[in-house]
Write a protein that holds these residues in place. Structure first.
Motif, mmCIF file in Angstrom:
data_model
loop_
_atom_site.group_PDB
_atom_site.id
_atom_site.type_symbol
_atom_site.label_atom_id
_atom_site.label_comp_id
_atom_site.label_asym_id
_atom_site.label_seq_id
_atom_site.Cartn_x
_atom_site.Cartn_y
_atom_site.Cartn_z
ATOM 1 N N HIS A 130 0.832 -1.192 0.000
ATOM 2 C CA HIS A 130 0.000 0.000 0.000
ATOM 3 C C HIS A 130 0.877 1.256 0.000
ATOM 4 N N SER A 131 0.335 2.333 -0.544
ATOM 5 C CA SER A 131 0.990 3.634 -0.498
ATOM 6 C C SER A 131 0.100 4.581 0.295
ATOM 7 N N ARG A 132 0.584 5.021 1.438
ATOM 8 C CA ARG A 132 -0.205 5.848 2.345
ATOM 9 C C ARG A 132 0.118 7.324 2.145
ATOM 10 N N ALA A 133 -0.921 8.118 1.984
ATOM 11 C CA ALA A 133 -0.758 9.551 1.765
ATOM 12 C C ALA A 133 -0.562 10.285 3.083
ATOM 13 N N ALA A 134 0.272 11.322 3.033
ATOM 14 C CA ALA A 134 0.474 12.209 4.177
ATOM 15 C C ALA A 134 0.012 13.605 3.771
ATOM 16 N N TYR A 135 -0.951 14.157 4.508
ATOM 17 C CA TYR A 135 -1.529 15.458 4.176
ATOM 18 C C TYR A 135 -0.996 16.527 5.124
ATOM 19 N N ASP A 136 -0.858 17.759 4.600
ATOM 20 C CA ASP A 136 -0.502 18.860 5.492
ATOM 21 C C ASP A 136 -1.761 19.603 5.925
ATOM 22 N N GLU A 137 -1.565 20.700 6.645
ATOM 23 C CA GLU A 137 -2.709 21.404 7.236
ATOM 24 C C GLU A 137 -3.563 22.127 6.195
ATOM 25 N N THR A 138 -3.074 22.248 4.963
ATOM 26 C CA THR A 138 -3.859 22.934 3.928
ATOM 27 C C THR A 138 -4.843 22.003 3.232
ATOM 28 N N ALA A 139 -4.764 20.718 3.485
ATOM 29 C CA ALA A 139 -5.639 19.765 2.799
ATOM 30 C C ALA A 139 -7.091 19.950 3.245
ATOM 31 N N PRO A 140 -8.040 20.004 2.299
ATOM 32 C CA PRO A 140 -9.461 20.125 2.668
ATOM 33 C C PRO A 140 -9.900 18.950 3.527
ATOM 34 N N ALA A 141 -10.768 19.234 4.480
ATOM 35 C CA ALA A 141 -11.207 18.201 5.420
ATOM 36 C C ALA A 141 -11.881 17.032 4.709
ATOM 37 N N TRP A 142 -12.652 17.326 3.642
ATOM 38 C CA TRP A 142 -13.380 16.245 2.959
ATOM 39 C C TRP A 142 -12.426 15.291 2.240
ATOM 40 N N ILE A 143 -11.253 15.788 1.826
ATOM 41 C CA ILE A 143 -10.252 14.921 1.202
ATOM 42 C C ILE A 143 -9.585 14.044 2.249
ATOM 43 N N VAL A 144 -9.206 14.642 3.360
ATOM 44 C CA VAL A 144 -8.546 13.884 4.422
ATOM 45 C C VAL A 144 -9.480 12.820 4.991
ATOM 46 N N ALA A 145 -10.750 13.171 5.146
ATOM 47 C CA ALA A 145 -11.709 12.232 5.741
ATOM 48 C C ALA A 145 -11.827 10.953 4.929
ATOM 49 N N ARG A 146 -11.786 11.063 3.619
ATOM 50 C CA ARG A 146 -11.925 9.889 2.743
ATOM 51 C C ARG A 146 -10.577 9.354 2.270
ATOM 52 N N ASP A 147 -9.495 10.059 2.575
ATOM 53 C CA ASP A 147 -8.134 9.620 2.231
ATOM 54 C C ASP A 147 -8.039 9.224 0.752
ATOM 55 N N TYR A 148 -8.387 10.168 -0.118
ATOM 56 C CA TYR A 148 -8.468 9.864 -1.548
ATOM 57 C C TYR A 148 -7.109 9.594 -2.198
ATOM 58 N N HIS A 149 -6.032 10.024 -1.596
ATOM 59 C CA HIS A 149 -4.736 9.932 -2.265
ATOM 60 C C HIS A 149 -3.932 8.685 -1.913
ATOM 61 N N SER A 150 -4.375 7.929 -0.945
ATOM 62 C CA SER A 150 -3.687 6.671 -0.655
ATOM 63 C C SER A 150 -4.053 5.631 -1.717
ATOM 64 N N ASN A 151 -3.087 4.806 -2.069
ATOM 65 C CA ASN A 151 -3.328 3.690 -2.988
ATOM 66 C C ASN A 151 -3.340 2.398 -2.179
ATOM 67 N N ILE A 152 -4.526 1.874 -1.977
ATOM 68 C CA ILE A 152 -4.702 0.656 -1.184
ATOM 69 C C ILE A 152 -5.093 -0.479 -2.129
ATOM 70 N N VAL A 153 -4.264 -1.476 -2.205
ATOM 71 C CA VAL A 153 -4.524 -2.606 -3.100
ATOM 72 C C VAL A 153 -5.587 -3.493 -2.464
ATOM 73 N N GLU A 154 -6.574 -3.889 -3.255
ATOM 74 C CA GLU A 154 -7.666 -4.704 -2.741
ATOM 75 C C GLU A 154 -7.903 -5.901 -3.643
ATOM 76 N N ALA A 155 -8.363 -6.968 -3.037
ATOM 77 C CA ALA A 155 -8.759 -8.155 -3.796
ATOM 78 C C ALA A 155 -10.238 -8.073 -4.124
ATOM 79 N N ARG A 156 -10.628 -8.583 -5.275
ATOM 80 C CA ARG A 156 -12.031 -8.646 -5.677
ATOM 81 C C ARG A 156 -12.427 -10.116 -5.731
ATOM 82 N N GLY A 157 -13.357 -10.488 -4.847
ATOM 83 C CA GLY A 157 -13.731 -11.898 -4.775
ATOM 84 C C GLY A 157 -12.579 -12.784 -4.360
ATOM 85 N N GLY A 158 -11.690 -12.236 -3.538
ATOM 86 C CA GLY A 158 -10.545 -13.008 -3.067
ATOM 87 C C GLY A 158 -9.378 -13.063 -4.034
#
Length: 295
Positions: free
Chosen positions: A119-147
Motif C-alpha cells: 500500500h501507499s499511504r498519503a500524508a496530508y498537510d494542514e492545507t488539505a481540505p477536510a473532505w479529502i482527508v476524511a476519505r483519504d483519496y490519495h492513498s493507494n490501497i490494493v484490494e482483492a475482488r472476490g478473493g
C-alpha cells in the motif's frame, strides 16, 4: 536473488529523499540490490541531484535519461536496463521504511506470487481540505475482488522478471500521459498467467503536493482510473456487460450526489464515484484520455 528497483522521476527534488530511504533498507541475506533512476524530463534535470546522492550511498545506482514526458516510456527504459531476477517499483515522491524490502520478499515467499503489491499511504498537510482527508483519496490501497488480486500499481510493487514469460512485455505508451499504464500492464500480465498477492506490511509513504488537493484533480484521476479498469473486460460480450453495469452505477452515484448536496464530503464522494464509473464507460468505448502527467 537480484533485485532492481526502478524509480522514475519527473522534475521532483523529492527523489533524493526516496533514494535516502532506499539506502537505509535492511537487505536480507542473499539479496543483491541495485537502483535504476529513470529521468523522464525533456532535459536531464535530475542527473546532478541523483548522481550527488548516489556518491554517498551504499547501494549501486544507475541513472538514465529517457526524455518525452511520458511515464510509460520511462518505465520501459527501466525494464530495458533490468537484468535482475525481480524488479521493484517505487514513485519519486515516496519513502519506505527499513523493513520494506524484507516485507515484500517475505510475502512473496509465503504466497509464491509472481508479483506482490504494498500500500501507499498519503500524508496530508494542514492545507488539505477536510473532505479529502476524511476519505483519504490519495492513498493507494490494493484490494482483492472476490478473493483475487486482479491488478496493481507501480507505486509499491515487486515483480518476477528474469525468468518470467513476460519479459518482452512493456507499458502502453498511449497511456503514458493520462496514467493507468500500470493498471493495464498488470491486467495484461495476469492474462498471461501471473499471480498476485498483497503485502500489507510493506508500506510506502507519499506526501501529497498542493496541486493535487482539489476536486477537479481527483475527478480527473477517478475518471482515468475507470478508463484503465475497462481493460479488464475481454471480448464484445464482456465489454457490453461492463458498460451497462458502469452506466447504471454512474447514474445511481449522481443521484446520490443530488441527495447529498448539503454535505461536501458526501456529495463529493458520490460525484467522484460517478466519475469512476463514467470513466469505465468511456474506456469500453475506447474514447481518448486526458493528459495528467508529463507537462
Amino acid at each position: 536473488m537480484k533485485i532492481d528497483i526502478n524509480l522514475c522521476t519527473f522534475r521532483r527534488p523529492e527523489v533524493v529523499e526516496t533514494l535516502r530511504s532506499i539506502d537505509r533498507l535492511q537487505i536480507p541475506e542473499g539479496v543483491q540490490l541495485r537502483v535504476i533512476v529513470i529521468d523522464n524530463d525533456h532535459a536531464p534535470s535530475a542527473r546532478a541531484r541523483v548522481e550527488a546522492m548516489a556518491d554517498g550511498m551504499k547501494l549501486p545506482v544507475t541513472y538514465t535519461h529517457a526524455p518525452a514526458g511520458n511515464i510509460a516510456l520511462a518505465r520501459n527504459a527501466g525494464l530495458d536496463l533490468s537484468e535482475a531476477d525481480w524488479v521493484a517499483f517505487l514513485d519519486d515522491d515516496e519513502t519506505v521504511g527499513p523493513d520494506w524490502l524484507a516485507a515484500m520478499i517475505e510475502r512473496q515467499r509465503e504466497t509464491g506470487a509472481d508479483a506482490v503489491f504494498g500500500h501507499s499511504r498519503a500524508a496530508y498537510d494542514e492545507t488539505a481540505p477536510a473532505w479529502i482527508v476524511a476519505r483519504d483519496y490519495h492513498s493507494n490501497i490494493v484490494e482483492a475482488r472476490g478473493g483475487v488480486v486482479e491488478t496493481g500499481y507501480t507505486c509499491n510493487s515487486l515483480l518476477r522478471w528474469g525468468d518470467a514469460p513476460w519479459t518482452d512485455q512493456r507499458f502502453d505508451l498511449s497511456r503514458g500521459r493520462s496514467g493507468g499504464e500500470d493498471t493495464e500492464f498488470f491486467f495484461r500480465l495476469r492474462a498471461m498467467g501471473a499471480s498476485y498477492a498483497i503485502a500489507d506490511k510493506a508500506t510506502a509513504h507519499e506526501r501529497v503536493s498542493p496541486n493535487r488537493l482539489t476536486f477537479q484533480w481527483l475527478r480527473q484521476r477517478k475518471f482515468r482510473m475507470g478508463q484503465s479498469y475497462s481493460v479488464s473486460a475481454r471480448g464484445p460480450a464482456a465489454s457490453a456487460r461492463l458498460f451497462c453495469t458502469a452506466a447504471a452505477k454512474a447514474a445511481f452515484c449522481h443521484g446520490r450526489a443530488l441527495l447529498s448536496l448539503p454535505s461536501a464530503e458526501a456529495r463529493n464522494y458520490w460525484l467522484l464515484r460517478g466519475a469512476l464509473h463514467l470513466g469505465v464507460c468511456t474506456g469500453v468505448l475506447s474514447m481518448p484520455s486526458r493528459d495528467l502527467y508529463g507537462t
